[in-house]
Write a protein that holds these residues in place. Structure first.
Motif, PDB file in Angstrom:
ATOM      1  N   SER A   1       0.826  -1.208   0.000  1.00  0.00           N
ATOM      2  CA  SER A   1       0.000   0.000   0.000  1.00  0.00           C
ATOM      3  C   SER A   1       0.862   1.260   0.000  1.00  0.00           C
ATOM      4  CB  SER A   1      -0.977   0.000   1.174  1.00  0.00           C
ATOM      5  OG  SER A   1      -0.292  -0.068   2.392  1.00  0.00           O
ATOM      6  N   SER A   2       2.063   1.179   0.602  1.00  0.00           N
ATOM      7  CA  SER A   2       2.876   2.396   0.621  1.00  0.00           C
ATOM      8  C   SER A   2       3.603   2.638  -0.703  1.00  0.00           C
ATOM      9  CB  SER A   2       3.844   2.391   1.813  1.00  0.00           C
ATOM     10  OG  SER A   2       4.660   1.263   1.766  1.00  0.00           O
TER      11      SER A   2
ATOM     12  N   LYS B   1      10.102  -2.573   9.426  1.00  0.00           N
ATOM     13  CA  LYS B   1      10.607  -3.480  10.476  1.00  0.00           C
ATOM     14  C   LYS B   1       9.549  -3.620  11.559  1.00  0.00           C
ATOM     15  CE  LYS B   1      15.481  -2.301   9.993  1.00  0.00           C
ATOM     16  NZ  LYS B   1      16.316  -1.119  10.236  1.00  0.00           N
ATOM     17  N   THR B   2       9.359  -4.844  12.038  1.00  0.00           N
ATOM     18  CA  THR B   2       8.362  -5.067  13.088  1.00  0.00           C
ATOM     19  C   THR B   2       8.875  -4.511  14.415  1.00  0.00           C
ATOM     20  OG1 THR B   2       7.852  -7.120  11.950  1.00  0.00           O
ATOM     21  CG2 THR B   2       6.816  -6.786  14.096  1.00  0.00           C
TER      22      THR B   2
ATOM     23  N   ARG C   1       6.937   7.588   9.871  1.00  0.00           N
ATOM     24  CA  ARG C   1       7.895   6.749  10.587  1.00  0.00           C
ATOM     25  C   ARG C   1       7.276   5.462  11.157  1.00  0.00           C
ATOM     26  NH1 ARG C   1      12.464   5.254   9.673  1.00  0.00           N
ATOM     27  NH2 ARG C   1      14.074   5.337  11.263  1.00  0.00           N
ATOM     28  N   TYR C   2       6.007   5.564  11.626  1.00  0.00           N
ATOM     29  CA  TYR C   2       5.387   4.409  12.279  1.00  0.00           C
ATOM     30  C   TYR C   2       4.086   4.019  11.588  1.00  0.00           C
ATOM     31  CZ  TYR C   2       8.555   6.206  15.802  1.00  0.00           C
ATOM     32  OH  TYR C   2       9.670   6.670  16.440  1.00  0.00           O
TER      33      TYR C   2
ATOM     34  N   PHE D   1       4.916  -1.100  13.190  1.00  0.00           N
ATOM     35  CA  PHE D   1       6.065  -1.241  12.295  1.00  0.00           C
ATOM     36  C   PHE D   1       6.794   0.077  12.134  1.00  0.00           C
ATOM     37  CE2 PHE D   1       2.983  -4.457  11.334  1.00  0.00           C
ATOM     38  CZ  PHE D   1       3.741  -5.603  11.147  1.00  0.00           C
ATOM     39  N   LEU D   2       8.101  -0.031  11.966  1.00  0.00           N
ATOM     40  CA  LEU D   2       8.937   1.124  11.691  1.00  0.00           C
ATOM     41  C   LEU D   2       9.085   1.202  10.175  1.00  0.00           C
ATOM     42  CD1 LEU D   2      10.637   3.229  13.249  1.00  0.00           C
ATOM     43  CD2 LEU D   2      12.578   1.649  13.052  1.00  0.00           C
ATOM     44  N   MET D   3       8.635   2.328   9.608  1.00  0.00           N
ATOM     45  CA  MET D   3       8.682   2.457   8.154  1.00  0.00           C
ATOM     46  C   MET D   3      10.107   2.782   7.710  1.00  0.00           C
ATOM     47  SD  MET D   3       5.706   1.696   7.405  1.00  0.00           S
ATOM     48  CE  MET D   3       5.596   2.037   5.651  1.00  0.00           C
ATOM     49  N   PRO D   4      10.515   2.226   6.564  1.00  0.00           N
ATOM     50  CA  PRO D   4      11.858   2.529   6.081  1.00  0.00           C
ATOM     51  C   PRO D   4      11.931   3.991   5.637  1.00  0.00           C
ATOM     52  CG  PRO D   4      10.641   1.247   4.455  1.00  0.00           C
ATOM     53  CD  PRO D   4       9.754   1.354   5.652  1.00  0.00           C
ATOM     54  N   THR D   5      13.081   4.607   5.851  1.00  0.00           N
ATOM     55  CA  THR D   5      13.278   5.955   5.320  1.00  0.00           C
ATOM     56  C   THR D   5      13.941   5.801   3.958  1.00  0.00           C
ATOM     57  OG1 THR D   5      15.351   6.036   6.518  1.00  0.00           O
ATOM     58  CG2 THR D   5      13.484   7.108   7.556  1.00  0.00           C
TER      59      THR D   5
END
Lengths: 163, 153
Positions: A81-82, A102-103, A131-132, A155-159
């Protein structure tokens, strides 16, 4: 007015992006999880196999398999979705895989015994910030109304500069 | 916590043996290559080798969280089965896993679970997953499990 893209071009692009995502992760391949796509909606499918059993007496699917299936469904849905907008604009960089979220934590509720047959799951991204992200996921077997497990994960979204 | 030392040695050994058989008969735990390292009195230690088939992030080679969940779940169930009140069966009610850091690629992952309280029908479990760096856990978990007592117990 621009002519709409031929439907086959759209399908090929979306299916290729999804396949690239799913086939790049060894553990998804190991468990044999597949994804059905209808437009942007994904349904994860876990075909039954004997080595997914956790309780041979019942028999029942291993709780860890259920947890893994739910976590895989969440991560793929979140990544899918992102990257949707970029994919639709043809901005996905060729073979380069999108960085994965990342979980942070993952909480599974086991509502019923996982039976020795195929399982299905769908995830819903409840909040996706820069970010989250927070994702809820539900899994069922024969009847969609009888959910056998559900989970919520953060989850931590990738930058952009993450590898 | 109830001390297992109350019971005669043979009973404790039988229970440990039963718990070991219980774990080793689980097809999926075998498939992931899990080995039972220690068990008894509500505590279990189970480890799993690094295996490229279980990688979750191909860019880094880090094991997928799902495989860590499977290890934590198995270890939690084993800890419950080894409890001094000798349950005849258990199933996970819920399990929450916090991922503190990525497990180092190439290293074994070792989970230690402790069943720290039981009621008539519920067991409460805490667990930690470690790789070679003992001071920095990879993940921690808390869970509730069903606690099935023998009829009449």
């Amino acid at each position: 007015m621009r002519k709409p893209e031929p439907v086959q071009v759209i399908k090929t692009r979306r299916d290729a992006a999804l396949r690239g995502l799913v086939e790049s992760v060894p553990y998804i391949q190991y468990l044999g999880v597949q994804f059905d796509r209808r437009g942007d909606e994904l349904t994860a499918v876990l075909p039954y196999r004997e080595d997914l059993i956790g309780n041979p007496l019942l028999p029942a699917i291993h709780g860890g398999v259920t947890a893994a299936f739910l976590e895989i469904t969440s991560i793929i849905e979140l990544t899918w979705s992102s990257q949707w907008a970029d994919m639709e604009e043809g901005k996905l960089a060729g073979d380069a895989l999108p960085p994965m979220p990342k979980t942070i934590d993952f909480t599974v509720d086991y509502l019923r015994t996982g039976l020795p047959r195929d399982a299905y799951a769908r995830a819903r991204v409840n909040r996706s910030g820069r970010r989250y992200a927070s994702v809820h996921v539900e899994a069922w077997q024969d009847n969609h109304d009888r959910i056998f497990a559900q989970a919520t994960g953060h989850f931590l979204m990738p930058t952009r500069d993450d590898g | 916590m109830k001390a297992a030392t109350d019971s005669p040695m043979s009973t404790e050994n039988d229970r440990t043996k039963l718990a070991r058989q219980f774990i080793e008969a689980i097809p999926h735990s075998r498939a992931l290559g899990m080995s039972l390292d220690e068990i008894g009195d509500g505590v279990a230690i189970i480890s799993m080798p690094y295996d490229t088939r279980f990688v979750g992030n191909p860019a880094t080679g880090v094991i997928h969280g799902g495989a860590v969940s499977a290890l934590m779940d198995t270890c939690g169930g084993a800890a419950v089965m080894s409890h001094g009140d000798a349950p005849v069966g258990t199933a996970t009610i819920d399990l929450r896993i916090d991922y503190m850091r990525a497990a180092t690629p190439g290293q074994r992952i070792r989970a230690r679970a402790e069943c720290y309280h039981v009621t008539r029908s519920v067991a409460f479990v805490r667990a930690t997953a470690l790789d070679d760096d003992d001071d920095n856990p990879v993940a921690s978990a808390t869970g509730a499990f069903t606690f099935q007592r023998a009829k009449g117990a």
